[in-house]
Enzyme design. Sequence first.
Site, short mmCIF file in Angstrom:
data_model
loop_
_atom_site.label_atom_id
_atom_site.label_comp_id
_atom_site.label_asym_id
_atom_site.label_seq_id
_atom_site.Cartn_x
_atom_site.Cartn_y
_atom_site.Cartn_z
N GLU A 1 40.74 39.78 34.65
CA GLU A 1 40.05 40.80 35.47
C GLU A 1 40.63 42.28 35.34
OE1 GLU A 1 41.34 37.70 36.10
OE2 GLU A 1 39.45 36.62 36.70
N HIS B 1 39.41 30.07 46.47
CA HIS B 1 37.97 30.29 46.15
C HIS B 1 36.90 30.41 47.33
CE1 HIS B 1 39.66 28.13 42.68
NE2 HIS B 1 38.44 28.53 42.04
#
Lengths: 346, 321
Positions: free
Chosen positions: B58, B125
């Site tokens: 990321e 998540h």
Amino acid sequence: MIQSAAPAELNRTSPLREAYLEGYRWMLLARLLDDKLASLYRGGKIHGGVFLGRGQEALSVAIGLALKRGDVFAPLVRDLAGRLAFGETVLDVVRTFMGSVLGPMRGRDGNVHRGRPREGMLPMISHLGAMTAVVNGMLLARRMKGEHGTVGVSCVGDGATSTGSFHEALNQAAIERLPLVLVVANNRYAYSTPNPRQFACRDLVDRAVGYGVTGHSLDGTDLAECLRVMAEAVRLAREGGGPQLVVAHLLRLCGHGEHDDAGYIEARVKESALGRDCLRVAEERILAESWVERAAVEAWQAERAQLVEEAVAKVQREPGPDPFEEDWLTLATGHLAEGDSSNQSS
Amino acid sequence: MSVTYLEAIREAQARALRQDPRVFIYGQDVGVFGGAFKATKNLAREFPGRVIDAPISEDAIVGLAVGAAIEGMRPVVEIQFADFSSVGFNQIVNQAATLYWRTQVPCPITIRLPSGGTSGSGPFHSQSLESVYSHYPGLVVMTPATVEDAYGMLLEAIAIDDPVIFCEHKLLYYHLKAEQLPTEALPAGRARIARAGRDLTIVAYSAMVHESLAAAEELVSEGYQVEVVDLRSVKPLDTDTVMASVARTGRLLCVGESWPWGGVSAEVIARVASEGYDLLDAPPQRLNAKDTPVPFHPHLWAAHRPTARSVTNAARKLLRS
């Protein structure tokens, strides 16, 4: 003035001579400018930190000279020589250190955090390892636009090799086979932390294999070797050879910043070959090879010292930023900026 | 023929890719696979070389987008789950968000964050990070609640010359539908009155708009007319629309799915309290997720986040005060 004996015949035929002399002149300018910045800092004329490139000029200048206009350069704190050789002006340097509103950062950021991204010179954020992925992005964008033949150099120290961003960016460049040259200036200490507390591999260049990139090592105290290896790494990247990892061995001949006396650098390291001053080594070689006379070297020194003095004198008369003139807005899209409207103290 | 929130996001990206050669998409599994949620389904085939699979990095993903933006491109980054943006946080808040201010070179990148809780997804998540990103100067933070806004605001995000954090809610992906894609849209920075009322203002955004609308409907039977303001973008925050609504109703409840400490709901209340204190007939209230990580089990998850039921209860209490 006493005339010396008739000068020895100059050796103008060495294929190394021109590049070496050019490199030396930039190194000299960088050293004199650094010395001036250090003196301004000690005199309280510079706010914030001063970070010098002393001991790293040979490596740095070799990077700047290996690049061409249109390439991308993300320097590290000690890359003044390379920046100048790449095209940064002495005024940009002095203005940023002294907080002139006329400088590229306009007083919003200072010292080594300067650049002109549109001209290929990236202004580092302090999390230095993060710059490499930005270089990757510029190189990928150029490829997507159909522009080929440019190279990006990203410079980090031994310390940044321990960060996740170093790993992510080098791996990313390797996957995309980008024309990236990642230069690690291993100056043995990340601030005060010595190599054995930073990494456990034998040599950082060994990591090249693990990333699937080409590795190069060089002695950062030897200008000739720096010029040769950097030119080779940049050539390979430019010709489509994918990312190149260059690990330079050298020693920082100053503190991390001028606030730091570097008392942690061991005497035996300073006295080793690694502790040689690359500028002095270069000067001695120039004279030993009879590439120019001593008088020429002295003239270069005087000219560059004058250049530095003039820039400082000019910038000292320039205004700093005015908080009442600041727009205090962070967005390019003006109408989306919240500004200070919610802050009652404004 | 109808279109879902997720399809709207895909269509917006397809349109941006079609219309603007500077646009490309970069993220994990976004290529041939079409993304973890299929938000980029078929785009790699339709736009060869412009929908690019990234390694699980990321930091480098966002960093690369910044570099491409410097070169005049308009990258759209898909972070697979908003939660994973923490790994790219440094590049977002220190690199992207400071670039224009430091250098006058704009940073037009869009970072799509599939956000918010879904049952069974657990602590890593499920996160809603709009409050975190709103705290940093230099970012625009969008939180679309409707299919129309998912489409129109994503196109606007890509066109804006600044980094945009685009918080798209996973719970809305499949079940939220519209008849067709919109042809016009309110600009970012303008809130929308999702339901008009006179007794209480509920300020919400993203999935919480729908929980609030359900609560407003529930309270009709008790004789209350609840107004629901959909912020659409949380930064910039449309204080004027909120203030005008509170001027009509005299009561304010802010609902957010992010954690309670600080954040969007606290900001809305701070602004109304400091600029519109005299408009209030009762102390302003807020309802957020509980101050724990997002739990996995559906029993716990349903109690962790604000729902129509808990919004109704909070609203009723405020209406009776």
